[in-house]
Design an enzyme around this catalytic site. Structure first.
Site, PDB file in Angstrom:
ATOM      1  N   GLY A 179       0.788  -1.222   0.000  1.00 33.00           N
ATOM      2  CA  GLY A 179       0.000   0.000   0.000  1.00 33.00           C
ATOM      3  C   GLY A 179       0.819   1.271   0.000  1.00 33.00           C
ATOM      4  CD  GLU A 180       4.787   1.733   3.818  1.00 37.82           C
ATOM      5  OE1 GLU A 180       5.880   2.240   3.501  1.00 37.82           O
ATOM      6  OE2 GLU A 180       4.622   1.069   4.859  1.00 37.82           O
ATOM      7  CB  ALA A 181       3.453   5.983  -2.715  1.00 40.29           C
TER       8      ALA A 181
END
Length: 216
Positions: A179-181
């Protein structure tokens, strides 16, 4: 809930193992009794060939031409294989709950080494039951060992002659994007670099492949 399933799995494997040992011991006892009765002209009921009707096939398989029996080895390889499968499954479950702890367990039990390629190969074995979300989170970590595994995994793929969308689908089939960019950027950047390396005439540079990958 996962810990309860793990305990149930371990208990089931232990029960199966004990059952196999008991069954093997019973068969060995019956075979030895049959050989003893035959060598002493015993009181057991024999078929026309002079061999116990119940144990004839087993006795023939282990009796030698001189009337002596060969030593039947303990099936330790079967026991060992079941134990290794159980240990591997425990490691997989630990990884799915806490990846770092699972990696340490798999190392301690000799399934992988500190070589990043070992982990890369493990992650690509879809039949083990490794959680794809856990794999993605682990590969996306900004730590030297995690990035080394990511690079080893991507470098092991061959994208030559493939469309970008096809290569990307195959790559993302191994794990789910975190989920982390920042994690996604690291993973897609390495993918774009390898794709351009395998297909040097498709894009002017890796940045083009990187940007286009996000639009697919």
């Amino acid at each position: 809930h996962q810990e309860q399933e793990l305990k149930a799995l371990a208990l089931q494997a232990l029960v199966t193992l004990m059952g196999s040992i008991v069954d093997w011991a019973r068969r060995m006892t019956e075979e030895k009794e049959g050989l003893f009765n035959k060598s002493n002209g015993g009181d057991s009921i024999q078929d026309p060939d002079g061999i116990d009707s119940d144990d004839g096939d087993d006795i023939r398989s282990i009796a030698t031409s001189g009337g002596a029996s060969s030593v039947v080895p303990v099936p330790s390889n079967i026991v060992s294989q079941k134990q290794r499968k159980l240990e591997l499954q425990i490691g997989v479950n630990k990884f799915n709950m806490k990846p770092k702890r699972g990696i340490e367990y798999l190392k301690q039990n000799g399934f992988i080494s500190d070589n990043p390629m070992d982990m890369a190969e493990l992650f690509q074995k879809g039949d083990l039951g490794l959680d794809k979300t856990a794999i993605g989170d682990y590969l996306g970590e900004d730590k030297p060992f995690n990035k080394a595994i990511l690079y080893a995994l991507v470098d092991s793929r061959d994208f030559s002659g493939q469309e970008l969308a096809y290569s990307l689908r195959n790559f993302l089939a191994i794990f789910r994007l975190p989920g982390e960019a920042q994690k996604i950027d690291r993973m897609m950047e390495k993918f774009a670099e390898k794709y351009c390396q395998d297909n040097p005439d498709v894009f002017a540079n890796a940045d083009c492949a990187f940007v286009l990958s996000f639009s697919l």
